[in-house]
Write a protein that holds these residues in place. Sequence first.
Motif, PDB file in Angstrom:
ATOM      1  N   ASN A  72     -18.056 -12.718  41.207  1.00  0.00           N
ATOM      2  CA  ASN A  72     -17.318 -12.242  42.028  1.00  0.00           C
ATOM      3  C   ASN A  72     -18.456 -12.309  43.613  1.00  0.00           C
ATOM      4  O   ASN A  72     -19.281 -12.339  43.641  1.00  0.00           O
ATOM      5  N   LYS A  73     -17.433 -12.272  44.453  1.00  0.00           N
ATOM      6  CA  LYS A  73     -18.041 -12.621  45.741  1.00  0.00           C
ATOM      7  C   LYS A  73     -17.205 -12.001  46.778  1.00  0.00           C
ATOM      8  O   LYS A  73     -15.991 -11.914  46.994  1.00  0.00           O
ATOM      9  N   SER A  74     -17.697 -11.143  47.864  1.00  0.00           N
ATOM     10  CA  SER A  74     -17.058 -10.171  49.000  1.00  0.00           C
ATOM     11  C   SER A  74     -18.005 -10.490  50.084  1.00  0.00           C
ATOM     12  O   SER A  74     -19.305 -10.926  50.026  1.00  0.00           O
ATOM     13  N   GLU A  75     -17.338 -10.158  51.138  1.00  0.00           N
ATOM     14  CA  GLU A  75     -18.221 -10.255  52.646  1.00  0.00           C
ATOM     15  C   GLU A  75     -17.725  -9.063  53.596  1.00  0.00           C
ATOM     16  O   GLU A  75     -16.526  -8.688  53.368  1.00  0.00           O
ATOM     17  N   TRP A  76     -18.536  -8.786  54.305  1.00  0.00           N
ATOM     18  CA  TRP A  76     -18.465  -8.136  55.632  1.00  0.00           C
ATOM     19  C   TRP A  76     -18.664  -8.973  56.635  1.00  0.00           C
ATOM     20  O   TRP A  76     -19.664  -9.986  56.761  1.00  0.00           O
ATOM     21  N   LEU A  77     -18.001  -9.234  57.662  1.00  0.00           N
ATOM     22  CA  LEU A  77     -17.689 -10.101  58.696  1.00  0.00           C
ATOM     23  C   LEU A  77     -17.730  -9.359  60.102  1.00  0.00           C
ATOM     24  O   LEU A  77     -16.855  -8.797  60.483  1.00  0.00           O
ATOM     25  N   ILE A  78     -18.634 -10.039  60.861  1.00  0.00           N
ATOM     26  CA  ILE A  78     -18.560  -9.509  62.379  1.00  0.00           C
ATOM     27  C   ILE A  78     -18.531 -10.592  63.511  1.00  0.00           C
ATOM     28  O   ILE A  78     -19.439 -11.532  63.089  1.00  0.00           O
ATOM     29  N   MET A  79     -17.568 -10.821  64.238  1.00  0.00           N
ATOM     30  CA  MET A  79     -17.455 -11.961  64.991  1.00  0.00           C
ATOM     31  C   MET A  79     -16.932 -11.639  66.550  1.00  0.00           C
ATOM     32  O   MET A  79     -16.400 -10.510  66.806  1.00  0.00           O
ATOM     33  N   ALA A  80     -17.600 -12.394  67.279  1.00  0.00           N
ATOM     34  CA  ALA A  80     -17.126 -12.327  68.708  1.00  0.00           C
ATOM     35  C   ALA A  80     -16.206 -13.489  68.953  1.00  0.00           C
ATOM     36  O   ALA A  80     -16.819 -14.742  68.751  1.00  0.00           O
TER      37      ALA A  80
ATOM     38  N   GLU B 299     -14.708  -7.132  59.940  1.00  0.00           N
ATOM     39  CA  GLU B 299     -13.565  -7.562  58.823  1.00  0.00           C
ATOM     40  C   GLU B 299     -14.271  -7.207  57.338  1.00  0.00           C
ATOM     41  O   GLU B 299     -15.321  -7.707  57.325  1.00  0.00           O
ATOM     42  N   TYR B 300     -13.602  -6.711  56.510  1.00  0.00           N
ATOM     43  CA  TYR B 300     -13.759  -6.645  55.196  1.00  0.00           C
ATOM     44  C   TYR B 300     -13.116  -7.661  54.240  1.00  0.00           C
ATOM     45  O   TYR B 300     -11.792  -7.931  54.445  1.00  0.00           O
ATOM     46  N   ARG B 301     -13.844  -8.695  53.427  1.00  0.00           N
ATOM     47  CA  ARG B 301     -13.187  -9.710  52.756  1.00  0.00           C
ATOM     48  C   ARG B 301     -13.206  -9.230  51.525  1.00  0.00           C
ATOM     49  O   ARG B 301     -14.655  -9.260  50.705  1.00  0.00           O
ATOM     50  N   ALA B 302     -12.287  -8.862  50.596  1.00  0.00           N
ATOM     51  CA  ALA B 302     -12.254  -8.315  49.285  1.00  0.00           C
ATOM     52  C   ALA B 302     -12.612  -9.181  48.248  1.00  0.00           C
ATOM     53  O   ALA B 302     -12.820 -10.422  48.499  1.00  0.00           O
ATOM     54  N   SER B 303     -13.023  -8.776  47.290  1.00  0.00           N
ATOM     55  CA  SER B 303     -13.553  -9.495  45.955  1.00  0.00           C
ATOM     56  C   SER B 303     -12.890 -10.588  45.657  1.00  0.00           C
ATOM     57  O   SER B 303     -11.784 -10.267  45.365  1.00  0.00           O
ATOM     58  N   SER B 304     -13.587 -11.725  45.558  1.00  0.00           N
ATOM     59  CA  SER B 304     -12.782 -12.939  45.175  1.00  0.00           C
ATOM     60  C   SER B 304     -13.536 -13.581  43.858  1.00  0.00           C
ATOM     61  O   SER B 304     -15.065 -13.362  43.710  1.00  0.00           O
ATOM     62  N   THR B 305     -12.723 -13.850  42.672  1.00  0.00           N
ATOM     63  CA  THR B 305     -13.389 -14.020  41.416  1.00  0.00           C
ATOM     64  C   THR B 305     -13.930 -15.745  41.324  1.00  0.00           C
ATOM     65  O   THR B 305     -13.098 -16.552  41.832  1.00  0.00           O
TER      66      THR B 305
END
Length: 281
Positions: A131-139, A100-106
């Motif tokens: 700004n904050k953004s994330e890449w997320l890998i989940m099981a 998952e890509y979580r887009a940039s948040s202010t």
Amino acid sequence: MRTLKNLLAAGAASFISSAALAADLPPPPMYVPPPVEDFGGWYLRGDIGFSNQKVQHLSNALEAGLISQNQKADFNSAGIFGLGAGYRFNNWFRADVTGEYRASSTLNGYEVNTFNGGGAVQNGFNKYTGNKSEWLIMANAYADLGTWWCITPFIGAGVGAARVTMANYTDVGQTTSNGGFAGGPSSAYAADASKWNFAWAVHAGLAYKINPSLTLELAYRYLDMGDGITGDVIAYDGTNNINNPTTFKHLTSHDLKLGIRWAIDPVPAYAPPMMPLIRKG
């Protein structure tokens, strides 16, 4: 000769009688295979949504002389875009792996501090942006709780890793002492930085089966992504007494997602065998 004719006549009568009796008997029982259970198989999934993110606290090494603090910091909502693959083991349990890509948040935040500075009690006001953004890998694993009118409520949980990136961080402040300004406005910035963290989540939602291949999901997720960190915070004149990145403690998010699951090998619909016609005599 008469005896032979009698035997032939008796045999023919017996044959005709047997044929007539067979015609009146019900057909032999037919083997009916058990219906195919509607579960099992691989699936692909895609999700979109938006986040409602929180941070528990911002901390910095320059707070060593802090006496009291009133701090507020929040992030704006941002988009969520995810893909994944999974397997449905039976009619109540399934599991998948998602990226998952979580887009940039202010970031919007401020704090009012009281601290010891130069032997005197001073007050400081700071405003933060970034700004904050994330890449997320989940099981993830899910329990489907039954189906009514093609709608299946479900719950689930997941573990994985989040790569949290802090960018464009700035800190603008003003310090006062005894009701007067202790100095001019200050400003500082930090380089972008990323950090991998352990992440975990809980899920709840509703699934609607459109057809044997496609299922639509509306889901809520609580997500814990660990901490984020900036690069070293440096004043705009280039001065920096100590290494003092700002840490974003305990980043969490309440997510709302719309997803779709596509069964790669959907179970064929069960068709009962054709029943023989029974003649009414």
